[in-house]
Design an enzyme around this catalytic site. Structure first.
Site, PDB file in Angstrom:
ATOM      1  N   GLU A  20      34.190 -25.965  12.588  1.00 44.30           N
ATOM      2  CA  GLU A  20      34.033 -25.706  11.219  1.00 44.30           C
ATOM      3  C   GLU A  20      35.210 -25.305  10.479  1.00 44.30           C
ATOM      4  OE1 GLU A  20      31.985 -22.558  12.944  1.00 44.30           O
ATOM      5  OE2 GLU A  20      30.102 -23.800  13.484  1.00 44.30           O
ATOM      6  N   TYR A  25      42.557 -32.634  10.390  1.00 40.78           N
ATOM      7  CA  TYR A  25      41.602 -32.971  11.129  1.00 40.78           C
ATOM      8  C   TYR A  25      41.276 -34.354  10.771  1.00 40.78           C
ATOM      9  CZ  TYR A  25      40.842 -28.131  12.157  1.00 40.78           C
ATOM     10  OH  TYR A  25      41.130 -26.735  12.312  1.00 40.78           O
TER      11      TYR A  25
HETATM   12  C1  COA Z   1      46.476 -26.304   9.552  1.00 40.33           C
HETATM   13  C2  COA Z   1      47.820 -26.337  10.244  1.00 40.33           C
HETATM   14  C3  COA Z   1      47.543 -25.886  11.688  1.00 40.33           C
HETATM   15  C4  COA Z   1      48.658 -27.679  10.177  1.00 40.33           C
HETATM   16  O1  COA Z   1      49.769 -27.502  10.790  1.00 40.33           O
HETATM   17  P1  COA Z   1      51.019 -28.473  10.674  1.00 40.33           P
HETATM   18  O2  COA Z   1      51.965 -28.238  11.940  1.00 40.33           O
HETATM   19  O3  COA Z   1      51.453 -27.913   9.208  1.00 40.33           O
HETATM   20  O4  COA Z   1      50.447 -29.607  10.499  1.00 40.33           O
HETATM   21  P2  COA Z   1      51.281 -31.356  10.583  1.00 40.33           P
HETATM   22  O5  COA Z   1      52.772 -31.059  10.053  1.00 40.33           O
HETATM   23  O6  COA Z   1      51.096 -31.651  12.047  1.00 40.33           O
HETATM   24  O7  COA Z   1      50.289 -32.145   9.479  1.00 40.33           O
HETATM   25  C5  COA Z   1      49.843 -33.305   9.962  1.00 40.33           C
HETATM   26  C6  COA Z   1      49.152 -33.753   8.718  1.00 40.33           C
HETATM   27  O8  COA Z   1      48.224 -32.893   8.340  1.00 40.33           O
HETATM   28  C7  COA Z   1      48.002 -32.727   6.902  1.00 40.33           C
HETATM   29  N1  COA Z   1      48.572 -31.783   6.314  1.00 40.33           N
HETATM   30  C8  COA Z   1      49.123 -30.610   7.046  1.00 40.33           C
HETATM   31  N2  COA Z   1      49.433 -29.474   6.274  1.00 40.33           N
HETATM   32  C9  COA Z   1      49.045 -29.907   4.768  1.00 40.33           C
HETATM   33  C10 COA Z   1      48.903 -29.398   3.809  1.00 40.33           C
HETATM   34  N3  COA Z   1      49.214 -28.124   3.644  1.00 40.33           N
HETATM   35  N4  COA Z   1      48.457 -30.157   2.454  1.00 40.33           N
HETATM   36  C11 COA Z   1      48.098 -31.256   2.743  1.00 40.33           C
HETATM   37  N5  COA Z   1      47.925 -31.906   4.022  1.00 40.33           N
HETATM   38  C12 COA Z   1      48.583 -31.415   4.915  1.00 40.33           C
HETATM   39  C13 COA Z   1      48.977 -33.947   6.608  1.00 40.33           C
HETATM   40  O9  COA Z   1      48.219 -35.110   6.629  1.00 40.33           O
HETATM   41  C14 COA Z   1      50.068 -33.857   7.631  1.00 40.33           C
HETATM   42  O10 COA Z   1      50.704 -35.263   7.716  1.00 40.33           O
HETATM   43  P3  COA Z   1      51.950 -35.445   6.878  1.00 40.33           P
HETATM   44  O11 COA Z   1      52.748 -34.151   6.972  1.00 40.33           O
HETATM   45  O12 COA Z   1      52.787 -36.424   7.655  1.00 40.33           O
HETATM   46  O13 COA Z   1      51.569 -35.801   5.411  1.00 40.33           O
HETATM   47  C15 COA Z   1      48.663 -25.311   9.537  1.00 40.33           C
HETATM   48  O14 COA Z   1      48.742 -25.481   8.058  1.00 40.33           O
HETATM   49  C16 COA Z   1      48.240 -23.699   9.867  1.00 40.33           C
HETATM   50  O15 COA Z   1      48.457 -23.254  10.697  1.00 40.33           O
HETATM   51  N6  COA Z   1      47.375 -23.308   8.958  1.00 40.33           N
HETATM   52  C17 COA Z   1      46.659 -21.979   8.981  1.00 40.33           C
HETATM   53  C18 COA Z   1      45.843 -21.569  10.065  1.00 40.33           C
HETATM   54  C19 COA Z   1      44.433 -22.675   9.706  1.00 40.33           C
HETATM   55  O16 COA Z   1      44.002 -22.623   8.587  1.00 40.33           O
HETATM   56  N7  COA Z   1      43.969 -23.355  10.782  1.00 40.33           N
HETATM   57  C20 COA Z   1      42.795 -23.982  10.562  1.00 40.33           C
HETATM   58  C21 COA Z   1      41.602 -22.994  10.584  1.00 40.33           C
HETATM   59  S1  COA Z   1      41.424 -22.234  12.413  1.00 40.33           S
END
Ligand code: COA
Length: 156
Positions: free
Chosen positions: A107, A119
């Site tokens: 979720e 995701y």
């Molecule tokens: C969600 C989260 C884990 C993503 O981690 P990340 O290491 O930045 O993600 P990645 O670098 O592997 O990104 C993979 C892809 O996801 C998408 N993505 C990641 N962050 C994004 C953003 N801020 N906006 C849009 N797309 C995004 C993109 O498609 C990205 O690929 P790209 O960089 O080649 O465009 C991170 O933003 C986070 O820790 N957020 C806070 C915690 C959270 O909300 N967790 C989910 C609910 S428990």
């Protein structure tokens, strides 16, 4: 700087580390008690991602093969948009598949654009909604599902 990525399962001894990472990473962090309870549950699992030997991200899962649920995924703010979240999930999904898991669920807040994009990029699709599921602020949850291809057989 050594930026090599390594992974290791989280154990109950990692509860304080993970609770601290939750505080740094997520707007509504689980308290230490919840993290500790998860890591001592028979179906609760965690995966830590280390970058150059330092904790950089984590994943908390509930695993009851053939199903699993992604409960938390987080990457430290200073290390985002470098592929770490994707690496964490890909590693976990590969391990889960090898253990016979085929159906994943999660979720997510409908406003969490980063998580939603991550995701979707990995093949998760929406499978329903839970109106007003979250509080502070009140918000709907999008339910997502991922079907993993069946377990690899010897010789595949
Ligand atoms: C969600 C989260 C884990 C993503 O981690 P990340 O290491 O930045 O993600 P990645 O670098 O592997 O990104 C993979 C892809 O996801 C998408 N993505 C990641 N962050 C994004 C953003 N801020 N906006 C849009 N797309 C995004 C993109 O498609 C990205 O690929 P790209 O960089 O080649 O465009 C991170 O933003 C986070 O820790 N957020 C806070 C915690 C959270 O909300 N967790 C989910 C609910 S428990």
């Amino acid at each position: 700087m050594n930026d090599a990525l390594t992974f290791r399962p989280a154990t109950a001894e990692d509860a304080e580390l993970l609770a601290e990472m939750e505080r740094q990473t997520i707007a509504h962090p689980w308290p230490l008690s919840a993290v500790a309870s998860h890591l001592t549950s028979p179906v609760g699992e965690g995966l830590l991602l280390l970058c150059g030997g330092r904790p950089a991200g984590y994943l908390l899962l509930r695993v009851i093969p053939p199903e699993f649920e992604v409960l938390r995924v987080g990457v430290l703010p200073s290390l985002r948009r470098r592929g770490l979240g994707q690496a964490l999930l890909r590693r976990a999904l590969s391990d889960l598949r090898d253990r016979g898991c085929t159906d994943g669920y999660l979720e997510v807040r409908v406003s969490n654009a980063a998580a939603l994009a991550l995701y979707r990029r990995l093949g998760w699709v929406g499978c329903g909604a839970r109106p007003r599921y979250y509080t502070d602020p009140v918000e709907d949850a999008l339910c997502m599902r991922l079907r993993l291809p069946p377990q690899r057989q010897d010789g595949d």
